[in-house]
Each structure stands twice: as structure tokens, then as C-alpha cells.
Design a protein around this motif. Structure first.
Motif, mmCIF file in Angstrom:
data_model
loop_
_atom_site.group_PDB
_atom_site.id
_atom_site.type_symbol
_atom_site.label_atom_id
_atom_site.label_comp_id
_atom_site.label_asym_id
_atom_site.label_seq_id
_atom_site.Cartn_x
_atom_site.Cartn_y
_atom_site.Cartn_z
ATOM 1 N N ALA A 44 0.827 -1.215 0.000
ATOM 2 C CA ALA A 44 0.000 0.000 0.000
ATOM 3 C C ALA A 44 0.858 1.261 0.000
ATOM 4 C CB ALA A 44 -0.932 -0.008 1.205
ATOM 5 N N ASP A 45 1.936 1.268 0.789
ATOM 6 C CA ASP A 45 2.833 2.427 0.834
ATOM 7 C C ASP A 45 3.503 2.657 -0.521
ATOM 8 O OD1 ASP A 45 2.175 2.826 3.486
ATOM 9 O OD2 ASP A 45 4.042 1.948 4.272
ATOM 10 N N ALA A 46 3.951 1.568 -1.160
ATOM 11 C CA ALA A 46 4.590 1.687 -2.472
ATOM 12 C C ALA A 46 3.587 2.216 -3.500
ATOM 13 C CB ALA A 46 5.160 0.339 -2.914
ATOM 14 N N ALA A 47 2.374 1.705 -3.450
ATOM 15 C CA ALA A 47 1.339 2.152 -4.385
ATOM 16 C C ALA A 47 1.012 3.625 -4.171
ATOM 17 C CB ALA A 47 0.079 1.298 -4.225
ATOM 18 N N ALA A 48 0.915 4.045 -2.915
ATOM 19 C CA ALA A 48 0.623 5.449 -2.606
ATOM 20 C C ALA A 48 1.719 6.363 -3.132
ATOM 21 C CB ALA A 48 0.448 5.636 -1.103
ATOM 22 N N ALA A 49 2.948 5.845 -3.188
ATOM 23 C CA ALA A 49 4.073 6.615 -3.709
ATOM 24 C C ALA A 49 4.171 6.510 -5.234
ATOM 25 C CB ALA A 49 5.375 6.129 -3.064
ATOM 26 N N GLY A 50 3.246 5.766 -5.861
ATOM 27 C CA GLY A 50 3.248 5.634 -7.316
ATOM 28 C C GLY A 50 4.198 4.572 -7.837
ATOM 29 N N GLU A 51 4.711 3.734 -6.958
ATOM 30 C CA GLU A 51 5.658 2.690 -7.360
ATOM 31 C C GLU A 51 4.924 1.414 -7.777
ATOM 32 O OE1 GLU A 51 8.389 1.966 -4.163
ATOM 33 O OE2 GLU A 51 8.701 4.100 -3.830
ATOM 34 N N GLU A 52 5.541 0.677 -8.670
ATOM 35 C CA GLU A 52 5.043 -0.626 -9.077
ATOM 36 C C GLU A 52 5.648 -1.671 -8.143
ATOM 37 O OE1 GLU A 52 6.269 -3.213 -12.787
ATOM 38 O OE2 GLU A 52 4.847 -1.652 -13.395
ATOM 39 N N VAL A 53 4.864 -2.654 -7.747
ATOM 40 C CA VAL A 53 5.367 -3.746 -6.906
ATOM 41 C C VAL A 53 5.350 -5.008 -7.756
ATOM 42 C CG1 VAL A 53 5.015 -5.110 -4.817
ATOM 43 C CG2 VAL A 53 4.484 -2.663 -4.808
ATOM 44 N N ASN A 54 6.523 -5.557 -8.022
ATOM 45 C CA ASN A 54 6.660 -6.736 -8.865
ATOM 46 C C ASN A 54 7.038 -7.924 -8.000
ATOM 47 O OD1 ASN A 54 6.988 -8.534 -10.950
ATOM 48 N ND2 ASN A 54 8.832 -7.587 -11.768
ATOM 49 N N LEU A 55 6.189 -8.940 -7.981
ATOM 50 C CA LEU A 55 6.446 -10.164 -7.222
ATOM 51 C C LEU A 55 6.587 -11.310 -8.225
ATOM 52 C CD1 LEU A 55 3.689 -9.576 -4.530
ATOM 53 C CD2 LEU A 55 6.119 -9.056 -4.340
ATOM 54 N N PRO A 56 7.837 -11.654 -8.611
ATOM 55 C CA PRO A 56 8.054 -12.672 -9.636
ATOM 56 C C PRO A 56 7.324 -13.974 -9.307
ATOM 57 C CG PRO A 56 10.114 -11.571 -9.113
ATOM 58 C CD PRO A 56 9.101 -11.104 -8.102
ATOM 59 N N THR A 91 -1.791 -7.401 -12.278
ATOM 60 C CA THR A 91 -1.592 -8.243 -13.448
ATOM 61 C C THR A 91 -0.899 -9.511 -12.991
ATOM 62 O OG1 THR A 91 -1.311 -6.277 -14.827
ATOM 63 C CG2 THR A 91 -0.572 -8.374 -15.751
ATOM 64 N N GLN A 92 -1.532 -10.642 -13.240
ATOM 65 C CA GLN A 92 -0.941 -11.900 -12.779
ATOM 66 C C GLN A 92 0.251 -12.307 -13.636
ATOM 67 O OE1 GLN A 92 -4.060 -14.787 -12.986
ATOM 68 N NE2 GLN A 92 -4.229 -14.713 -15.191
ATOM 69 N N ALA A 93 1.207 -12.978 -12.991
ATOM 70 C CA ALA A 93 2.376 -13.488 -13.691
ATOM 71 C C ALA A 93 1.986 -14.759 -14.458
ATOM 72 C CB ALA A 93 3.484 -13.807 -12.691
ATOM 73 N N LYS A 94 2.777 -15.104 -15.448
ATOM 74 C CA LYS A 94 2.496 -16.288 -16.254
ATOM 75 C C LYS A 94 2.451 -17.535 -15.372
ATOM 76 C CE LYS A 94 4.008 -18.901 -20.330
ATOM 77 N NZ LYS A 94 3.502 -20.128 -19.797
ATOM 78 N N ALA A 95 3.345 -17.630 -14.395
ATOM 79 C CA ALA A 95 3.368 -18.818 -13.530
ATOM 80 C C ALA A 95 2.058 -18.960 -12.757
ATOM 81 C CB ALA A 95 4.540 -18.735 -12.548
ATOM 82 N N LEU A 96 1.513 -17.863 -12.274
ATOM 83 C CA LEU A 96 0.241 -17.906 -11.556
ATOM 84 C C LEU A 96 -0.901 -18.240 -12.514
ATOM 85 C CD1 LEU A 96 -1.452 -17.538 -9.011
ATOM 86 C CD2 LEU A 96 -1.484 -15.079 -9.478
ATOM 87 N N LYS A 97 -0.873 -17.646 -13.698
ATOM 88 C CA LYS A 97 -1.904 -17.935 -14.692
ATOM 89 C C LYS A 97 -1.900 -19.423 -15.052
ATOM 90 C CE LYS A 97 -3.579 -16.400 -19.170
ATOM 91 N NZ LYS A 97 -3.374 -15.496 -20.298
ATOM 92 N N ASP A 98 -0.714 -19.981 -15.228
ATOM 93 C CA ASP A 98 -0.599 -21.408 -15.540
ATOM 94 C C ASP A 98 -1.110 -22.268 -14.400
ATOM 95 O OD1 ASP A 98 0.489 -20.689 -17.978
ATOM 96 O OD2 ASP A 98 2.562 -21.134 -17.389
ATOM 97 N N LYS A 99 -0.841 -21.852 -13.153
ATOM 98 C CA LYS A 99 -1.305 -22.622 -11.988
ATOM 99 C C LYS A 99 -2.825 -22.594 -11.892
ATOM 100 C CE LYS A 99 -0.325 -23.401 -7.164
ATOM 101 N NZ LYS A 99 0.662 -23.203 -6.118
ATOM 102 N N LEU A 100 -3.429 -21.446 -12.196
ATOM 103 C CA LEU A 100 -4.877 -21.316 -12.132
ATOM 104 C C LEU A 100 -5.569 -22.123 -13.237
ATOM 105 C CD1 LEU A 100 -5.211 -17.483 -11.473
ATOM 106 C CD2 LEU A 100 -5.624 -19.329 -9.856
ATOM 107 N N ASN A 101 -4.933 -22.213 -14.394
ATOM 108 C CA ASN A 101 -5.552 -22.851 -15.540
ATOM 109 C C ASN A 101 -4.984 -24.238 -15.847
ATOM 110 O OD1 ASN A 101 -7.332 -20.684 -16.295
ATOM 111 N ND2 ASN A 101 -5.460 -19.548 -16.726
ATOM 112 N N GLY A 102 -4.122 -24.739 -14.967
ATOM 113 C CA GLY A 102 -3.446 -25.998 -15.250
ATOM 114 C C GLY A 102 -4.049 -27.184 -14.708
#
Length: 102
Positions: A44-56, A91-102
């Protein structure tokens, strides 16, 4: 009226997440809940500062800007001004998308 627990409503809340982390990590539920709350606060703090949070392997949280615009009141048809705003998108990562649809 009967209260539904997270497991009955097919949803996970902060407490449920903390319990799962505590069980997997061998820590206390209180410590796990504090860690979960700190992670959410950091995002939330990063978002409030306008930063992107990337969780591989999981996804990205990114702030999106919506410009001010005109809209209509659906009940009266009157023109109204809608203020500019910022929204948090995910935006979901490809690995998460594959897990949801696999």
C-alpha cells in the motif's frame, strides 16, 4: 442469521492466511499475522508513492490513473463531473496464470 466462515464462503481473509503461514513456517499465528499485515502495508505504501510492486511468479501491482471526466447520474440523467482518481491494478504473472488454468 448464521455467520459463514472463510472456508464456507470460498474466500480467504487475513486471519486464514496468517494461520496457513504459521502452520507452514512453524511460527505463531500472531507473528504470521503481523508479517502478513506488514506485507500489505508495504504494498500500500509503495502504491501510494506511485511505485510498481513486482512479485516474480505471482504478479505486479501497478497504480493506474483515471482522468477527470463527465458522467451521468443514472437516476436523473443529469450530467455530473467525475473527479480524477488513482486505482491499484493487478496483473498476474504467467506462472500464476498457468497454476490457475493448469
Amino acid at each position: 442469521m448464521r455467520v459463514k466462515f472463510a472456508s464456507e464462503r470460498n474466500a480467504m481473509n487475513t486471519t486464514d492466511l496468517a494461520e496457513k503461514i504459521a502452520a507452514a513456517n512453524g511460527s505463531t499465528k500472531a507473528d504470521a499475522k503481523k508479517a502478513v499485515e506488514l506485507v500489505f502495508a508495504a504494498i500500500a505504501d509503495a502504491a501510494a508513492a506511485g511505485e510498481e510492486v513486482n512479485l516474480p511468479g505471482f504478479g505486479k501491482f501497478k497504480v493506474k490513473e483515471s482522468a477527470a471526466r463527465e458522467g451521468r447520474n443514472p437516476s436523473t440523467g443529469e450530467t455530473i463531473q467525475i473527479a480524477a482518481s488513482r486505482k491499484l491494478g493487478f496483473t498476474q504473472a504467467k506462472a500464476l496464470k498457468d497454476k490457475l488454468n493448469g
